[in-house]
Motif scaffolding. Structure first.
Motif, mmCIF file in Angstrom:
data_model
loop_
_atom_site.group_PDB
_atom_site.id
_atom_site.type_symbol
_atom_site.label_atom_id
_atom_site.label_comp_id
_atom_site.label_asym_id
_atom_site.label_seq_id
_atom_site.Cartn_x
_atom_site.Cartn_y
_atom_site.Cartn_z
ATOM 1 N N ALA A 164 0.837 -1.203 0.000
ATOM 2 C CA ALA A 164 0.000 0.000 0.000
ATOM 3 C C ALA A 164 0.867 1.246 0.000
ATOM 4 N N ALA A 165 0.309 2.316 -0.540
ATOM 5 C CA ALA A 165 0.970 3.620 -0.499
ATOM 6 C C ALA A 165 -0.072 4.665 -0.144
ATOM 7 N N GLU A 180 -5.026 19.667 10.937
ATOM 8 C CA GLU A 180 -4.832 18.295 11.333
ATOM 9 C C GLU A 180 -4.311 17.540 10.123
ATOM 10 N N LEU A 181 -3.823 16.337 10.352
ATOM 11 C CA LEU A 181 -3.330 15.517 9.261
ATOM 12 C C LEU A 181 -4.285 14.372 9.030
ATOM 13 N N ARG A 182 -4.447 14.017 7.767
ATOM 14 C CA ARG A 182 -5.280 12.878 7.440
ATOM 15 C C ARG A 182 -4.758 12.246 6.163
ATOM 16 N N VAL A 183 -5.176 11.011 5.868
ATOM 17 C CA VAL A 183 -4.812 10.365 4.622
ATOM 18 C C VAL A 183 -5.698 10.962 3.544
ATOM 19 N N VAL A 184 -5.126 11.778 2.667
ATOM 20 C CA VAL A 184 -5.943 12.448 1.666
ATOM 21 C C VAL A 184 -6.050 11.643 0.378
ATOM 22 N N VAL A 185 -5.075 10.788 0.102
ATOM 23 C CA VAL A 185 -5.110 9.927 -1.072
ATOM 24 C C VAL A 185 -4.542 8.588 -0.663
ATOM 25 N N ALA A 186 -5.147 7.508 -1.126
ATOM 26 C CA ALA A 186 -4.631 6.183 -0.795
ATOM 27 C C ALA A 186 -4.750 5.272 -2.001
ATOM 28 N N ALA A 187 -3.765 4.411 -2.184
ATOM 29 C CA ALA A 187 -3.817 3.393 -3.232
ATOM 30 C C ALA A 187 -3.243 2.120 -2.651
ATOM 31 N N LEU A 197 -5.523 -2.731 5.095
ATOM 32 C CA LEU A 197 -4.416 -1.956 5.640
ATOM 33 C C LEU A 197 -4.653 -0.455 5.473
ATOM 34 N N VAL A 198 -5.059 -0.033 4.278
ATOM 35 C CA VAL A 198 -5.314 1.389 4.056
ATOM 36 C C VAL A 198 -6.491 1.856 4.908
ATOM 37 N N ALA A 199 -7.512 1.018 5.032
ATOM 38 C CA ALA A 199 -8.673 1.385 5.859
ATOM 39 C C ALA A 199 -8.253 1.600 7.308
ATOM 40 N N ARG A 200 -7.378 0.756 7.824
ATOM 41 C CA ARG A 200 -6.914 0.922 9.216
ATOM 42 C C ARG A 200 -6.091 2.192 9.371
ATOM 43 N N LEU A 201 -5.305 2.535 8.359
ATOM 44 C CA LEU A 201 -4.530 3.776 8.429
ATOM 45 C C LEU A 201 -5.449 4.991 8.492
ATOM 46 N N GLY A 202 -6.549 4.947 7.751
ATOM 47 C CA GLY A 202 -7.491 6.058 7.755
ATOM 48 C C GLY A 202 -8.181 6.259 9.077
ATOM 49 N N LEU A 239 1.289 3.071 13.640
ATOM 50 C CA LEU A 239 1.437 2.255 12.432
ATOM 51 C C LEU A 239 1.542 0.775 12.765
ATOM 52 N N THR A 240 2.353 0.448 13.745
ATOM 53 C CA THR A 240 2.518 -0.968 14.066
ATOM 54 C C THR A 240 1.224 -1.570 14.597
ATOM 55 N N ALA A 241 0.423 -0.772 15.308
ATOM 56 C CA ALA A 241 -0.871 -1.269 15.777
ATOM 57 C C ALA A 241 -1.819 -1.528 14.607
ATOM 58 N N ALA A 242 -1.607 -0.804 13.480
ATOM 59 C CA ALA A 242 -2.434 -1.012 12.284
ATOM 60 C C ALA A 242 -1.940 -2.173 11.449
ATOM 61 N N GLY A 243 -0.854 -2.825 11.896
ATOM 62 C CA GLY A 243 -0.353 -3.994 11.182
ATOM 63 C C GLY A 243 0.829 -3.726 10.283
ATOM 64 N N VAL A 244 1.392 -2.508 10.325
ATOM 65 C CA VAL A 244 2.509 -2.173 9.452
ATOM 66 C C VAL A 244 3.800 -2.790 9.991
ATOM 67 N N ARG A 245 4.537 -3.466 9.110
ATOM 68 C CA ARG A 245 5.821 -4.061 9.487
ATOM 69 C C ARG A 245 6.978 -3.474 8.675
ATOM 70 N N THR A 246 6.668 -2.903 7.516
ATOM 71 C CA THR A 246 7.691 -2.284 6.669
ATOM 72 C C THR A 246 7.192 -0.913 6.236
ATOM 73 N N MET A 247 8.091 0.084 6.248
ATOM 74 C CA MET A 247 7.689 1.439 5.869
ATOM 75 C C MET A 247 8.838 2.150 5.177
ATOM 76 N N ILE A 248 8.497 2.865 4.097
ATOM 77 C CA ILE A 248 9.410 3.827 3.484
ATOM 78 C C ILE A 248 8.666 5.156 3.470
ATOM 79 N N ALA A 249 9.260 6.182 4.045
ATOM 80 C CA ALA A 249 8.623 7.509 4.112
ATOM 81 C C ALA A 249 9.504 8.517 3.400
ATOM 82 N N VAL A 250 8.931 9.193 2.403
ATOM 83 C CA VAL A 250 9.676 10.170 1.615
ATOM 84 C C VAL A 250 8.887 11.476 1.587
#
Length: 454
Positions: A164-165, A180-187, A197-202, A239-250
Motif C-alpha cells: 500500500a501507499a 490536522e493531518l489525514r490520509v488524503v489519497v490512498a492506493a 491496511l489502508v482502511a486501518r490507516l485512515g 502504524l505498528t498497531a495497524a499492522g505495518v511491518r515495513t515502511m518507506i517515508a519520503v
C-alpha cells in the motif's frame, strides 16, 4: 541471423507493460525504442496474432515511417507455447526485393522465439527505472492536484512492490494553526488481503498522523530495517498497531534545501517485515520530487490563470471572461447592468489615484455583496462595472439594480446603472450598447439612479 540473408531492417519487439518494446534490431541506424499498443503495423499484427505482408507501405494507413523510405514490410507475431502473442518480428525493405517465402520464414522465427521465451519465463519485465520513467510521464500529464497524488501513490506501490501507499498531507480546509493531518489519497494493491491496511490507516487519530508526518519529514527519506516486534519502533506505535511491518517515508519535495511537514509525505507500507534497499528509496525520492514539481506547476498555472482573467486591483474578472459570458447569454433572460461610479474623476483629480483605487476596491466589494448567488460582476474599465444576471423579467432586473444603488450609497458614494434585457433575436453586444445608452441617460438626469433601456 536473418539480416545475413536480406538487406532489411529487422526488429524484434516484445510486449512490456503497455508498449511493444524493441529488444533487438539490425539493418538501420535508427529504430523506435517502443511503440504503444495498437499503433502501427506491429500493433495491428500483435492484436490479431496473424502475419501480414505489405507490398506498398504508402497505401497502408498504419505504417509508421522512420529513417529512409520503405517500400515493403512483413510482420509476424511471436507466439508463446500457449498460443498467445507476446510480441512481433518485423522486417522492412527500402528497395524492391523478391519476398517469396519471407512471411513463412518470419512466422516460423516468431514461433521459435516464442517457444524459447516461454522456456525463459516470458518477456522481460519492466525495470524499476523504466517503471519510474513511465510514472513520471503520467504525473506530468495529470491535470489536478488529486490526480497527481493518486498517481504518485500508484507509482510508489508498483515500483516498490509493497502492499500500500498513502499520502499524508495537512487538511486543506483548516487554518494553519488548526491543521490536522489525514490520509488524503490512498492506493493499495488489488489483492483483497491488502485492502484493510489502508482502511486501518485512515482510522488513526489526526494528532498521531501529524506526529508521524513530522517524523517522516524531519530529515528526509527514511525506511525500516526489520520486524518492529524485534527492533525498536517507538514513535510509530500507531502504524505498528495497524499492522505495518515495513515502511518507506519520503517527504514531498525531497531533495530541496528545506523539507516541511506542511507539504506532505509519501509513505509506502507492508504487513510483511522486509528491508528495502537504498537504491529503491532513492527512486522513491525522485518520484516524490517529480510529484512535488507537478503540484507546483499546477499551482503556478492556477495563479497565472487568475492573473490573466482578473483585475489585479479589485479581484473582479475583466474583459476576456466578460466576453465569454456575453457569448453564453440567454436571450430573453440575461440582463446586463452597466454601472458607473458617479464623479469618480473628481476623486482622482482632488485626492489622488491612491484614493481612487481605494474607492474602486470598496465599491467592488459592496456591489459583489449586493448581488445574488449566481450573478456575475466584471470590471470593464476605469470606474466601469457590468453585472450579468439571469432574471425572469425586466422588473426583476430593475430590483437588482436598485439594490446595487443602495449598496453604493452605503459606502458614501453613488452610482448610475443602465439596464438592458437581451432580446430574443438580439446579439449580446447590441444589448450591452442599449445598457450603456441607458446609463448615459441616468448621468444626464442627475446620476444616482437606474434606468431601463427601451
Amino acid at each position: 541471423m536473418l539480416s545475413r540473408h536480406t538487406p532489411a531492417l529487422i526488429e524484434a519487439l516484445l510486449h512490456v507493460k503497455d508498449q511493444l518494446r524493441c529488444v533487438s534490431a539490425s539493418g538501420a541506424w535508427q529504430v523506435f525504442s517502443a511503440v504503444p499498443l495498437g499503433h502501427g503495423v506491429v500493433g495491428r499484427v500483435y492484436a490479431s496474432g496473424k502475419p501480414v505482408t505489405i507490398l506498398d507501405v504508402a497505401n497502408d494507413p498504419d505504417y509508421i515511417r522512420l529513417g529512409p523510405p520503405i517500400t515493403s514490410e512483413i510482420c509476424a507475431p511471436i507466439i508463446d507455447r500457449t498460443g498467445h502473442p507476446v510480441g512481433v518480428i518485423n522486417a522492412e525493405w527500402a528497395e524492391a526485393q523478391p519476398l517469396d517465402g519471407w512471411e513463412e520464414t518470419l512466422t516460423e522465427a516468431g514461433r521459435l522465439l516464442g517457444a524459447r521465451l516461454s522456456e525463459l519465463g516470458g518477456p522481460p519485465a519492466e525495470t524499476r527505472s523504466e517503471q519510474l520513467l513511465r510514472h513520471a510521464l503520467a504525473l506530468t500529464n495529470a491535470e489536478t492536484d488529486a490526480e497527481v497524488l493518486l498517481r504518485a501513490c500508484r507509482a510508489a506501490r508498483e515500483v516498490t512492490g509493497l502492499a500500500a501507499a498513502v499520502l499524508l498531507r495537512p487538511a486543506p480546509d483548516l487554518l494553519p494553526e488548526e491543521q490536522e493531518l489525514r490520509v488524503v489519497v490512498a492506493a493499495s494493491s488489488p489483492e483483497p488481503r491488502d485492502r484493510p491496511l489502508v482502511a486501518r490507516l485512515g482510522q488513526i487519530e489526526p494528532d498521531r498522523l501529524a506526529a508521524l508526518l513530522d517524523e517522516a519529514c524531519r530529515y528526509g527519506a527514511s525506511y525500516t530495517l526489520g520486524d518492529p516486534a524485534v527492533l525498536d519502533a517507538r514513535g510509530f506505535e500507531a502504524l505498528t498497531a495497524a499492522g505495518v511491518r515495513t515502511m518507506i517515508a519520503v517527504p514531498l519535495g525531497a531533495g530541496t534545501p528545506v523539507v516541511s511537514s506542511s507539504v506532505g509525505a509519501l509513505v509506502v507500507l507492508d504487513e510483511t517485515a522486509i528491508v528495502p534497499d537504498s537504491a529503491l528509496v532513492n527512486l522513491l525520492e525522485l518520484l516524490a520530487a517529480q510529484a512535488s514539481t507537478c503540484l507546483e506547476k499546477l499551482t503556478t498555472l492556477r495563479r497565472l490563470h487568475v492573473q490573466a482573467n482578473s483585475d489585479p486591483l479589485t479581484g473582479l474578472r475583466h474583459g476576456g471572461p466578460f466576453g465569454d459570458r456575453l457569448a453564453n447569454a440567454t436571450p430573453g433572460r440575461t440582463a446586463l447592468l452597466a454601472i458607473d461610479i458617479d464623479e469618480f474623476k473628481a476623486v482622482n483629480d482632488t485626492l489622488g489615484h491612491a484614493a481612487g483605487d481605494r474607492v474602486l476596491v470598496q465599491m467592488a466589494v459592496a456591489l459583489q455583496q449586493a448581488l445574488r448567488l449566481g450573478d456575475e460582476l466584471f470590471r470593464v474599465g476605469g470606474d466601469e462595472f457590468v453585472a450579468v444576471i439571469d432574471v425572469p423579467s425586466a422588473a426583476e432586473a430593475l430590483l437588482v439594480a436598485e439594490r446595487l444603488v443602495a449598496a453604493a450609497r452605503a459606502t458614501g458614494r453613488t452610482i448610475s446603472v443602465g439596464v438592458a434585457v437581451q432580446g430574443e433575436l438580439e446579439p449580446p453586444e447590441a444589448a450591452m450598447y442599449r445598457a450603456d445608452q441607458a446609463l448615459y441617460a441616468v448621468k444626464r438626469n442627475g446620476r444616482n439612479g437606474v434606468r431601463l433601456a427601451p
